[in-house]
Design a protein around this motif. Structure first.
Motif, mmCIF file in Angstrom:
data_model
loop_
_atom_site.group_PDB
_atom_site.id
_atom_site.type_symbol
_atom_site.label_atom_id
_atom_site.label_comp_id
_atom_site.label_asym_id
_atom_site.label_seq_id
_atom_site.Cartn_x
_atom_site.Cartn_y
_atom_site.Cartn_z
ATOM 1 N N VAL A 163 -13.135 2.151 -17.404
ATOM 2 C CA VAL A 163 -13.472 1.888 -18.803
ATOM 3 C C VAL A 163 -13.391 3.163 -19.634
ATOM 4 O O VAL A 163 -12.759 3.194 -20.685
ATOM 5 C CB VAL A 163 -14.871 1.241 -18.907
ATOM 6 N N VAL B 108 -9.961 -4.443 -14.501
ATOM 7 C CA VAL B 108 -11.373 -4.124 -14.313
ATOM 8 C C VAL B 108 -12.028 -5.190 -13.444
ATOM 9 O O VAL B 108 -12.796 -4.897 -12.523
ATOM 10 C CB VAL B 108 -12.080 -4.016 -15.681
ATOM 11 N N GLU B 109 -11.658 -6.435 -13.711
ATOM 12 C CA GLU B 109 -12.163 -7.536 -12.897
ATOM 13 C C GLU B 109 -11.734 -7.341 -11.441
ATOM 14 O O GLU B 109 -12.528 -7.492 -10.504
ATOM 15 C CB GLU B 109 -11.588 -8.843 -13.442
ATOM 16 N N PHE C 141 -20.294 -1.614 -22.464
ATOM 17 C CA PHE C 141 -20.124 -1.911 -21.039
ATOM 18 C C PHE C 141 -21.217 -2.830 -20.516
ATOM 19 O O PHE C 141 -20.959 -3.784 -19.791
ATOM 20 C CB PHE C 141 -20.099 -0.601 -20.246
ATOM 21 N N ILE D 243 -16.507 1.748 -11.977
ATOM 22 C CA ILE D 243 -15.709 1.070 -12.997
ATOM 23 C C ILE D 243 -15.880 1.758 -14.347
ATOM 24 O O ILE D 243 -14.918 1.993 -15.075
ATOM 25 C CB ILE D 243 -16.121 -0.415 -13.092
ATOM 26 N N LEU D 244 -17.134 2.137 -14.628
ATOM 27 C CA LEU D 244 -17.415 2.771 -15.926
ATOM 28 C C LEU D 244 -16.654 4.082 -16.065
ATOM 29 O O LEU D 244 -16.003 4.333 -17.075
ATOM 30 C CB LEU D 244 -18.920 2.998 -16.066
ATOM 31 N N ALA E 37 -14.795 -0.363 -25.293
ATOM 32 C CA ALA E 37 -15.394 -0.671 -23.988
ATOM 33 C C ALA E 37 -15.423 -2.179 -23.772
ATOM 34 O O ALA E 37 -15.144 -2.665 -22.662
ATOM 35 C CB ALA E 37 -16.799 -0.081 -23.899
ATOM 36 N N ILE E 38 -15.755 -2.930 -24.828
ATOM 37 C CA ILE E 38 -15.786 -4.389 -24.699
ATOM 38 C C ILE E 38 -14.392 -4.905 -24.369
ATOM 39 O O ILE E 38 -14.209 -5.744 -23.485
ATOM 40 C CB ILE E 38 -16.305 -5.023 -26.012
ATOM 41 N N THR F 278 -11.892 -3.273 -22.909
ATOM 42 C CA THR F 278 -11.469 -2.886 -21.562
ATOM 43 C C THR F 278 -12.222 -3.669 -20.495
ATOM 44 O O THR F 278 -11.651 -4.037 -19.469
ATOM 45 C CB THR F 278 -11.701 -1.384 -21.343
ATOM 46 N N ARG F 279 -13.504 -3.911 -20.743
ATOM 47 C CA ARG F 279 -14.326 -4.578 -19.733
ATOM 48 C C ARG F 279 -13.741 -5.931 -19.362
ATOM 49 O O ARG F 279 -13.866 -6.403 -18.241
ATOM 50 C CB ARG F 279 -15.750 -4.743 -20.275
ATOM 51 N N GLN F 280 -13.085 -6.570 -20.348
ATOM 52 C CA GLN F 280 -12.550 -7.907 -20.102
ATOM 53 C C GLN F 280 -11.152 -7.877 -19.496
ATOM 54 O O GLN F 280 -10.586 -8.933 -19.206
ATOM 55 C CB GLN F 280 -12.532 -8.689 -21.419
ATOM 56 N N ARG G 167 -20.531 -0.416 -10.443
ATOM 57 C CA ARG G 167 -20.521 -0.357 -11.915
ATOM 58 C C ARG G 167 -20.187 1.045 -12.389
ATOM 59 O O ARG G 167 -19.451 1.241 -13.338
ATOM 60 C CB ARG G 167 -21.905 -0.747 -12.451
#
Lengths: 292, 336
Positions: free
Chosen positions: A210, A192-193, A124, A205-206, A183-184, A186-188, A202
């Motif tokens: 995520v 999430v954006e 994340f 979102i976490l 996590a990488i 999902t973060r993109q 954060r």
């Protein structure tokens, strides 16, 4: 008119016999479970039953035997036969389940919580957090799993809880790696954006986006690791790093049985239980991965 | 391309060295920081009969009164220069102890490895070409079955069936040919499962490709198709998996040696664990890490040379190939 009776009608009274099982069965068939998965679930349920209430499944005593009945072959009175002290092996397996299964649960929990958290944070936050954690995971992965467990249990001392902890430590890297990758990914994701642009913090979102998404793929892995942990714990118990007898962990039972190979059921019975359990757990894991 | 590869190689080598050193530190820290203290347990054991004065002397002589960081630095610098220290139990150099048992373990491990490869290839071949009515599905179940059986159980079953019932080997002669072969089987079977799983997945993938259909339509037989066309692209990604199984080979030999009563690195570890001989354990674990990291490094270095589809992009850390290519997934598993 009898021709009009649907072929399944004959089975209905059986299902109605107990309202709860019937509902459960209908629920299961709604999921369209393959037969092997149903069987696996039943086996796992039985094993959980053994560990929660061993007294319900056997009337025999796991510790005090009848010396006159020693080394009897499996029979109706003694399903798995008896050992060198005349103890009923089935009772010993059933009473040993709790510790074998609980240890595996503890191990998986350690792996999931420690590894999952570390991997999630790395994936994340990225940047130097990620670099540091990724290198640490590399180090953990570099030490062969079983040796890692052995060295941790040596440092902690020999008992079953420490065996569970050691097995958990050796599983941390696997979960860290998978959670990091998830996590990488999902973060993109666009949502999430979007959440970030809508002013989500954060932390929000976490925890809300995520974590739930990343942990979806961790579930089959955790189930798989549960089976693997049973094997690792059995191996450590086999080598004598767990509780000493009269404890009856599955691995320890096999280890005792190996000195009595002329009476092979002392090895085969606990081995059969271990293998069947792990096979069932693995089958469930595969199925979970497919429906995901 | 040439330059990109060199940068990539240099980076991977540096990474590997760092990982090995950190693995040493990690093991050291685990052993010294965790609550149990094997050294004082041994020293204070009334059976050894040391007086308090003697205990202080021994501790000072071993440098155990120094701060952890100093001890770690001394140990690490000794390790790097090849000085593996003395066994706490026997007082003999760890290097000598290891040299005595290493050949036996190397024989077992390489035999086990050969068994694993052969078995995986046979199973994978069978899943492609065995007709369904002759149990192809059963064969596909083999890997997951093998993965669910603890290798000490396989060992005990083999000893019971072939040693006791058929009398092929005697348990008291663990180094005879047959005993070694069955020990290798016990070690190799669970490992073959992991290799077979990847191999089967890759073969399935390749068999669906158009070139396979073309080869078949040109009248190529099953064996020819398998050997000439499917085997090579399918076994490339297996290189990485094989490297990953080296760790299991090392851990598995510990148990296999115990079951079969062989003397080897595994039995040395087993003995050192029960006597809490930390210098020996520290060395074995670190060397295992060296072997494991070394083999994986080799696999990573060789892979781009073997598979022209793998291109080294940019910094050399990220490798790209076709998105659906199983090769990327397995190689990424190593670097991730």
């Amino acid at each position: 008119m009898s021709l009009a009776v649907p072929p399944s009608a004959g089975r209905t009274p059986l299902l109605r016999a107990g309202c709860l099982p019937a509902a459960a069965l209908r629920g299961l068939s709604a999921l369209r479970l393959p037969a092997s998965v149903v069987l696996s679930l039943a086996i796992v349920a039985l094993v959980i039953g053994w560990s929660l209430a061993p007294g319900l499944f056997t009337g025999q005593d796991p510790v005090i035997g009848v010396p006159a009945d020693k080394l009897l072959a499996p029979s109706l009175a003694h399903w798995f036969g008896t050992d060198h002290l005349g103890r009923d092996l089935y009772a010993r397996v059933v009473y040993g389940t709790a510790s074998s299964v609980t240890s595996a649960l503890i191990a998986v929990t350690i792996g999931v919580v420690a590894g999952g958290t570390v991997g999630l944070l790395a994936g994340f936050f990225g940047g130097w957090v990620d670099t540091v954690i990724a290198r640490l995971v590399d180090v953990l992965l570099a030490i062969p799993n079983f040796l890692l467990a052995v060295i941790v249990v040596t440092a902690l001392g020999f008992d079953t809880l420490n065996v569970a902890i050691a097995t958990g430590v050796s599983a941390v890297a696997v979960f860290a790696r998978v959670m990091r990758a998830e996590a990488i990914k999902t973060r993109q994701a666009t949502f999430v954006e979007a959440s970030f642009l809508l002013g989500g913090s954060r932390w929000h979102i976490l925890t809300r986006h995520v974590l739930p998404n990343a942990s979806r793929s961790a579930l089959p892995l955790a189930v798989l690791q549960f089976g693997l942990s049973i094997l690792v714990i059995a191996s450590l118990a086999f080598l004598g790093y767990g509780d000493p007898p009269p404890a009856s962990d599955w691995g320890l039972l096999i280890s005792i049985g190996k000195d009595y190979l002329k009476w092979p059921w002392l090895v085969y019975a606990p081995a059969f239980v271990t293998i069947t359990t792990v096979l069932s757990v693995n089958r469930i894991s595969r199925w979970l991965r497919r429906i995901d | 391309m040439r330059n990109a590869y060199l940068t990539y190689a240099a980076r991977r080598i540096a990474q590997a060295v760092a990982v090995v050193l950190l693995a040493y530190v990690f093991t050291f820290v685990v052993v010294s920081i965790l609550p149990g203290d094997p050294v004082s347990t041994i020293l204070h054991d009334p059976q050894n009969g040391f007086t308090d004065e003697e205990i202080r002397e021994i501790i000072a002589a071993q440098g155990l009164d120094q701060p952890i960081a100093v001890q770690l630095w001394t140990a690490l610098s000794h390790f790097v220069t090849g000085n593996l220290g003395l066994s706490m139990r026997s007082g003999r150099p760890v290097a000598t102890l290891l040299a005595e048992v290493l050949p036996s373990t190397l024989i077992l491990a390489s035999a086990g490895f050969a068994v694993a490869l052969l078995l995986a290839a046979v199973i994978a071949y069978g899943t492609q070409f065995l007709p369904a009515r002759f149990g192809q599905g059963l064969l596909r179940g083999f890997p997951s079955l093998f993965l669910s059986v603890p290798n000490f159980v396989i060992g005990l079953v083999l000893i019971h069936a072939f040693g006791f019932q058929l009398g092929l080997f005697r348990v008291i002669e663990p180094n005879s040919f047959w005993a070694t072969l069955f020990a290798a089987l016990a070690l190799g079977i669970p490992i073959s499962a992991q290799i077979a799983e990847v191999l089967i997945a890759n073969l399935d993938h390749e068999a669906r490709q158009e070139y396979a259909a073309v080869a078949r339509s040109r009248g190529l037989g099953q064996v020819g198709l398998f050997v000439k066309h499917l085997l090579k692209p399918s076994s490339l990604p297996v290189v990485t998996v094989i490297a990953l199984t080296i760790g299991e080979l090392l851990g598995g030999s510990l148990i296999t040696e115990t079951v079969f009563g062989r003397t080897g690195v595994g039995s040395l570890v087993q003995r050192s664990v029960t006597t809490q001989d930390l210098p020996v354990l520290q060395t074995v674990v670190s060397l295992a890490a060296v072997v494991f990291v070394g083999v994986n490094l080799l696999a990573d270095l060789v892979y781009p040379l073997l598979d022209p589809r793998v291109t080294l992009v940019g910094s050399g850390r990220s490798r790209q190939a076709g998105a659906e290519d199983p090769a990327t997934q397995t190689t990424e598993a190593v670097t991730a």
